[in-house]
Write an enzyme that holds these catalytic residues in place. Structure first.
Site, PDB file in Angstrom:
ATOM      1  CG  HIS A  56     -21.472 -67.635  21.174  1.00 49.77           C
ATOM      2  ND1 HIS A  56     -20.872 -66.195  21.260  1.00 49.77           N
ATOM      3  CD2 HIS A  56     -21.820 -67.633  22.625  1.00 49.77           C
ATOM      4  CE1 HIS A  56     -20.826 -65.738  22.692  1.00 49.77           C
ATOM      5  NE2 HIS A  56     -21.517 -66.455  23.331  1.00 49.77           N
ATOM      6  CG  ASP A 150     -19.373 -65.048  25.601  1.00 49.04           C
ATOM      7  OD1 ASP A 150     -19.323 -64.100  24.834  1.00 49.04           O
ATOM      8  OD2 ASP A 150     -20.265 -65.552  25.701  1.00 49.04           O
ATOM      9  CG  HIS A 177     -17.963 -60.612  26.010  1.00 40.71           C
ATOM     10  ND1 HIS A 177     -19.148 -60.869  25.975  1.00 40.71           N
ATOM     11  CD2 HIS A 177     -17.980 -59.159  26.477  1.00 40.71           C
ATOM     12  CE1 HIS A 177     -20.007 -59.915  26.380  1.00 40.71           C
ATOM     13  NE2 HIS A 177     -19.142 -58.926  26.945  1.00 40.71           N
ATOM     14  CG  HIS A 230     -21.653 -61.510  21.419  1.00 43.10           C
ATOM     15  ND1 HIS A 230     -20.683 -60.354  21.530  1.00 43.10           N
ATOM     16  CD2 HIS A 230     -21.515 -62.160  22.446  1.00 43.10           C
ATOM     17  CE1 HIS A 230     -20.180 -60.641  22.803  1.00 43.10           C
ATOM     18  NE2 HIS A 230     -20.517 -61.868  23.088  1.00 43.10           N
ATOM     19  CG  ASP A 303     -24.535 -65.100  23.067  1.00 44.55           C
ATOM     20  OD1 ASP A 303     -24.195 -65.766  23.888  1.00 44.55           O
ATOM     21  OD2 ASP A 303     -24.566 -63.906  23.287  1.00 44.55           O
ATOM     22  CG  HIS A 307     -30.604 -66.283  31.584  1.00 43.91           C
ATOM     23  ND1 HIS A 307     -29.390 -66.400  32.506  1.00 43.91           N
ATOM     24  CD2 HIS A 307     -30.383 -65.244  30.589  1.00 43.91           C
ATOM     25  CE1 HIS A 307     -28.581 -65.657  31.715  1.00 43.91           C
ATOM     26  NE2 HIS A 307     -29.100 -65.060  30.865  1.00 43.91           N
TER      27      HIS A 307
END
Length: 425
Positions: A56, A150, A177, A230, A303, A307
């Site tokens: 992921h 996801d 998800h 997750h 995950d 950003h």
């Protein structure tokens, strides 16, 4: 190809031995090995693990190369001890066609730092309205076997059933998800005492648990493979425990941050702690750790969600959810599980490789096995400095923390991608 003689390494915590790597495989193991022309690495005190596999990862390319690229994310992965990562589909354009997944796959091959296996979208544009080109992606050069929206839940039960039925034909997997969107509208953090005190709209645990319960019933009915992304609540663990006891073909992952951090972090209003699903309570963390240890939760998956600065350094309500994970996951898992090297290898390498169908990965170092491996210094302590991370982004929740373990070297098919803790290229 290069040859490397790794001297005095402990394979999965066993007594020290030597490993000879030649022609991309582990050629020989044993005491006092010698090899003409081989580069000798002193590995006294180090532990050898099969190269880590992440099911992921968000690499952002194409579309958000300001946050991450396949190359920069691959470098971060290699530094974290990974030899393979599965790249999620929420790029721009979305990886919902054979063309886009092949682009990501080729970018991974060009970078040459880890094997990048694309994950295809379940629905066109992640919109949850009609199935994407699942068959075409499966038949493409990328050989996609896992599909996920996801970041978005496949909320329509009829569409979810159709997806499970479709991928069953080639033993594919739908990775969900789990978030009932009608229960999380406007949600900013976990629904509980802390959200009430802070006045932030809560994300209830049942929004995750209800979708998992529905989907394990659908997977059981269809006889198809389901993977739950997750997992974050104690209630979700119990749903999974019951489903596995019935023989449902379901696997599940937990992230490092859900194993370590709780919702009290939101009291700082620092958006670095905003993530989806949100950080939960101490009780949830305890349940997740126990489930990881006993196998109800099958794997650790990062995950990894980079950003750009403007998407994180802003008011909490406007910040994008997500945290970096690739370069710190092994240390956090070591912190949580302790030096249980066989269990760490199972949760971070062998099982994710089996789920993803990556046959050359997740194999313990032994003669004849592809030399995909990582060498770890378990005695090292590492202070996390965001500016020293390989990711293009800096949104790590572990800044300033000192974590155990340090990846000293990573080998991909016998060639080093990391040596002495530094990326080779």
């Amino acid at each position: 190809m290069s040859s490397y003689l790794i001297k005095g390494v402990s394979v999965l915590g066993a007594a020290p031995t030597d490993l000879l790597i030649r022609d991309g495989v582990v050629a020989e193991t044993g005491a006092d090995l010698a090899a003409d022309g081989a580069t000798v690495l002193d590995a006294a005190g180090l532990v050898a693990l099969p190269g880590l596999v992440d099911l992921h990862t968000h690499l952002r390319e194409p579309g958000r190369e300001d946050a991450e690229t396949v190359e920069s994310g691959s470098r971060a992965a290699a530094l974290g001890g990974y030899t393979a990562v599965c790249a999620m589909a929420n790029t721009s354009p979305v990886a919902d066609t054979a063309g886009v997944v092949e682009q990501v796959w080729r970018l991974g091959r060009e970078a040459g730092l880890v094997d990048v296996q694309p994950i295809g979208a379940v629905t066109v544009g992640l919109a949850g309205e009609r199935l994407a080109e699942l068959g075409a992606m499966a038949d493409s050069a990328a050989r996609v076997r896992i599909f996920s929206d996801d970041g978005h839940c496949v909320a329509d039960p009829r569409l979810m059933r159709r997806a499970l039925e479709y991928v069953k034909a080639f033993d594919g997997i739908i990775a969900q998800h789990a978030e009932e969107p009608r229960l999380t509208e406007g949600a900013q953090m976990h629904e509980g005492a802390v959200s009430t005190r802070l006045g932030l709209t809560g994300w209830p645990a049942v929004a995750e648990e209800a979708i998992i319960a529905r989907d394990v019933l659908l997977a059981e009915h269809v006889g198809s493979r389901l993977h739950v992304c997750h997992v974050s609540t104690a209630g979700s663990v119990e749903v999974l425990r019951q489903a596995k006891a019935r023989g449902v073909r379901v696997t599940a992952e937990v992230t490092p941050h859900h194993l370590l951090l709780t919702d009290v972090r939101a009291e700082t209003y620092d958006p670095v702690y905003k993530v989806n699903p949100p950080l939960r309570t101490d009780d949830d963390v305890t349940a997740l750790r126990a489930a990881l240890a006993d196998g109800v939760i099958d794997i650790v998956a990062t995950d990894h969600a980079p950003h750009a600065v403007e998407d994180k350094e802003c008011e909490w309500a406007y910040a994008r959810p997500g945290m970096l994970g690739l370069e710190t996951a092994l240390s956090i898992t070591l912190e949580v599980l302790g030096p249980r090297w066989d269990l760490i290898a199972e949760r971070m390498s062998r099982t994710p490789a089996r789920i993803a169908g990556l046959e050359s990965h997740g194999l313990d170092p032994a003669p004849g096995v592809p030399a995909n491996l990582t060498l770890v210094d378990p005695a090292a302590q590492r202070r996390i400095e965001p500016g020293e991370l390989a990711s293009l982004s800096r949104n790590t929740p572990y800044a300033g923390m000192t974590l155990p373990g340090r990846v000293v070297a990573t080998f991909l098919r016998g060639e080093p991608t990391v040596l002495d803790g530094k990326a080779v290229k």
